[in-house]
Design an enzyme around this catalytic site. Structure first.
Site, PDB file in Angstrom:
ATOM      1  N   HIS A 154       0.164   4.965   0.101  1.00 20.08           N
ATOM      2  CA  HIS A 154       0.965   5.502  -0.999  1.00 20.08           C
ATOM      3  C   HIS A 154       1.006   7.016  -0.876  1.00 20.08           C
ATOM      4  O   HIS A 154      -0.017   7.696  -1.039  1.00 20.08           O
ATOM      5  CB  HIS A 154       0.356   5.114  -2.347  1.00 20.08           C
ATOM      6  CG  HIS A 154       0.320   3.632  -2.579  1.00 20.08           C
ATOM      7  ND1 HIS A 154      -0.550   3.043  -3.471  1.00 20.08           N
ATOM      8  CD2 HIS A 154       1.046   2.615  -2.028  1.00 20.08           C
ATOM      9  CE1 HIS A 154      -0.350   1.734  -3.468  1.00 20.08           C
ATOM     10  NE2 HIS A 154       0.603   1.450  -2.593  1.00 20.08           N
ATOM     11  N   MET A 205      -6.173   3.020  -5.925  1.00 18.54           N
ATOM     12  CA  MET A 205      -6.141   2.611  -7.323  1.00 18.54           C
ATOM     13  C   MET A 205      -5.131   1.490  -7.528  1.00 18.54           C
ATOM     14  O   MET A 205      -4.086   1.461  -6.888  1.00 18.54           O
ATOM     15  CB  MET A 205      -5.771   3.813  -8.187  1.00 18.54           C
ATOM     16  CG  MET A 205      -5.817   3.569  -9.680  1.00 18.54           C
ATOM     17  SD  MET A 205      -5.586   5.113 -10.574  1.00 18.54           S
ATOM     18  CE  MET A 205      -7.007   6.050 -10.016  1.00 18.54           C
ATOM     19  N   ASP A 254      -2.187  -3.175  -5.675  1.00 18.31           N
ATOM     20  CA  ASP A 254      -1.157  -3.387  -4.656  1.00 18.31           C
ATOM     21  C   ASP A 254      -1.783  -3.964  -3.394  1.00 18.31           C
ATOM     22  O   ASP A 254      -2.780  -3.450  -2.888  1.00 18.31           O
ATOM     23  CB  ASP A 254      -0.453  -2.062  -4.338  1.00 18.31           C
ATOM     24  CG  ASP A 254       0.718  -2.240  -3.390  1.00 18.31           C
ATOM     25  OD1 ASP A 254       1.278  -3.353  -3.341  1.00 18.31           O
ATOM     26  OD2 ASP A 254       1.078  -1.263  -2.702  1.00 18.31           O
ATOM     27  N   SER A 293      -4.401   3.848  -0.648  1.00 21.34           N
ATOM     28  CA  SER A 293      -3.756   4.677  -1.668  1.00 21.34           C
ATOM     29  C   SER A 293      -4.640   5.892  -1.927  1.00 21.34           C
ATOM     30  O   SER A 293      -4.933   6.646  -0.998  1.00 21.34           O
ATOM     31  CB  SER A 293      -3.503   3.858  -2.931  1.00 21.34           C
ATOM     32  OG  SER A 293      -2.781   4.619  -3.884  1.00 21.34           O
ATOM     33  N   THR A 294      -5.108   6.067  -3.162  1.00 22.81           N
ATOM     34  CA  THR A 294      -5.896   7.256  -3.510  1.00 22.81           C
ATOM     35  C   THR A 294      -7.120   7.367  -2.620  1.00 22.81           C
ATOM     36  O   THR A 294      -7.922   6.443  -2.518  1.00 22.81           O
ATOM     37  CB  THR A 294      -6.343   7.175  -4.986  1.00 22.81           C
ATOM     38  OG1 THR A 294      -5.214   6.897  -5.801  1.00 22.81           O
ATOM     39  CG2 THR A 294      -6.990   8.481  -5.412  1.00 22.81           C
TER      40      THR A 294
END
Length: 359
Positions: free
Chosen positions: A202, A296, A299, A176-177
């Site tokens: 993401h 972050m 998930d 993600s991030t």
């Protein structure tokens, strides 16, 4: 309706821009931010379709914020600034538009007209970059609205199947991030002829195809934005589209195929790492490798624990090399991880797994 976040340190300018944008039928300002750090939190909270960015801001200037935004969470951004000299440069930094703030001789009517013209000219891009979303949930919401925003468990999208042993090797990666740059680093170091690689990053809708192309040009692995029904091949990787869950299923003659799901968000995300990892566990089981990278939230931690308990090989990026040590930390806390690995070494672990050197 396209939602907008305004980033400007001037309260009066935020108010002016907000009124002007809200007067355009296709756009709605859902929040504003006073600086880059405030904007970062508002982007997470409201997930706007578009941000406007001032260049002269305290704590972090708009150009630096724009570059970080394109690196960590790419999304459509328009710069609204008095620094017209920067107008051409910001397109190289990832902006999709530039609007000069009014000088002393320009009327507010003229400024409003320029904002409207610029934003309306971007609607064709926004249709590609974003999904039409329902109006964002405000801070004061009804109990019904809160229920719509509840965290959905992966069971509600894809059921867990009994433990599966054996099968062809498959590698699944979740991030993600910070994942955009981190994945580029990993893929640069990968070799050809690896088992199929599935990736859930993401990323907003519309950016996944260009990101897949960047990975493809950066690696010996052939990288695709996943489409429904693609047969998984060695030496190829498949990136989840920015608006669909990526899963796999077993086809005829024992081949594995991609299956895209246009369903509800899981762990507040679509695509979701939990959905990908659970699908891989259901189909591939103990012959899979799962890699949890920077990001972050949590998930992927539920399904990664299932993979780990089923005998799959699981690794997580270490805190030192993560932009955000959220998703890896949650997986580690759940006991879902066998090895904790520095970003620089993830490619080596993937290659070793493909050759049967680790398990």
């Amino acid at each position: 309706m396209y939602t907008v976040l305004i980033i400007d340190d001037s309260a009066s300018m935020r108010r002016i821009i907000k009124d002007m944008i809200n007067s355009i039928e296709e756009f709605e300002v859902i929040a504003d931010a006073v600086d880059a750090y405030d904007a970062r939190e508002k982007i997470k909270e409201y997930e706007p379709d578009l941000v406007t960015i001032d260049i002269n801001m305290p704590k972090m200037n708009g150009v630096t914020f724009l570059r970080n935004l394109m690196r960590l969470h790419p999304m459509p951004a328009v710069v609204i600034s008095g620094e017209s000299v920067r107008g051409n440069d910001i397109f190289d930094d990832g902006a999709v538009g530039f609007i000069n703030k009014p000088d002393r001789g320009e009327s507010m009517i003229s400024f409003a007209s320029r904002i409207k013209d610029n934003l309306l000219n971007l609607t064709f891009l926004l249709k590609r970059y974003t999904l039409k979303k329902p109006k964002p949930i405000k801070k004061v919401v009804s109990s019904k609205a809160k229920d719509l925003d509840r965290k959905v468990h992966p069971d509600e999208v894809i059921k867990s199947m009994p433990a599966r042993l054996g099968g062809k090797r498959v590698i699944a990666i979740g991030s993600s991030t910070g994942g955009v740059e981190s994945l580029l680093k990993v893929f640069k170091d990968l070799t050809a002829n690896l088992p199929p690689i599935l990736i859930t990053q993401h990323i907003p809708y519309g950016f996944s195809k260009s990101f897949a192309d960047r990975l493809n040009s950066n690696s010996e692995v052939i990288v695709h934005e996943a489409k429904d029904g693609m047969v998984l091949e060695n030496g190829h990787a498949y990136l989840a589209p920015g608006n669909m869950h990526l899963t796999i299923e077993k086809g005829t003659a024992g081949v594995y195929k991609t299956k895209l799901l246009d369903t509800i968000k899981v762990s507040h995300h679509r695509p979701s790492v939990d959905v990908l990892f659970r699908s891989v566990n259901n189909v591939v089981g103990s012959s899979a490798m799962a890699v949890m990278m920077t990001g972050m939230g949590d998930d992927g931690s539920i399904a990664m624990k299932e993979l780990h308990d089923n005998g799959a090989y699981t690794i997580a990026q270490n805190q030192e090399s993560c932009v955000v040590f959220g998703m890896p930390a949650k997986a580690i806390q759940k006991g879902a991880v066998k090895d904790i690995v520095h970003l620089d070494d993830i490619a080596k672990y993937i290659i070793d797994f493909s050759k049967g050197r680790v398990k």
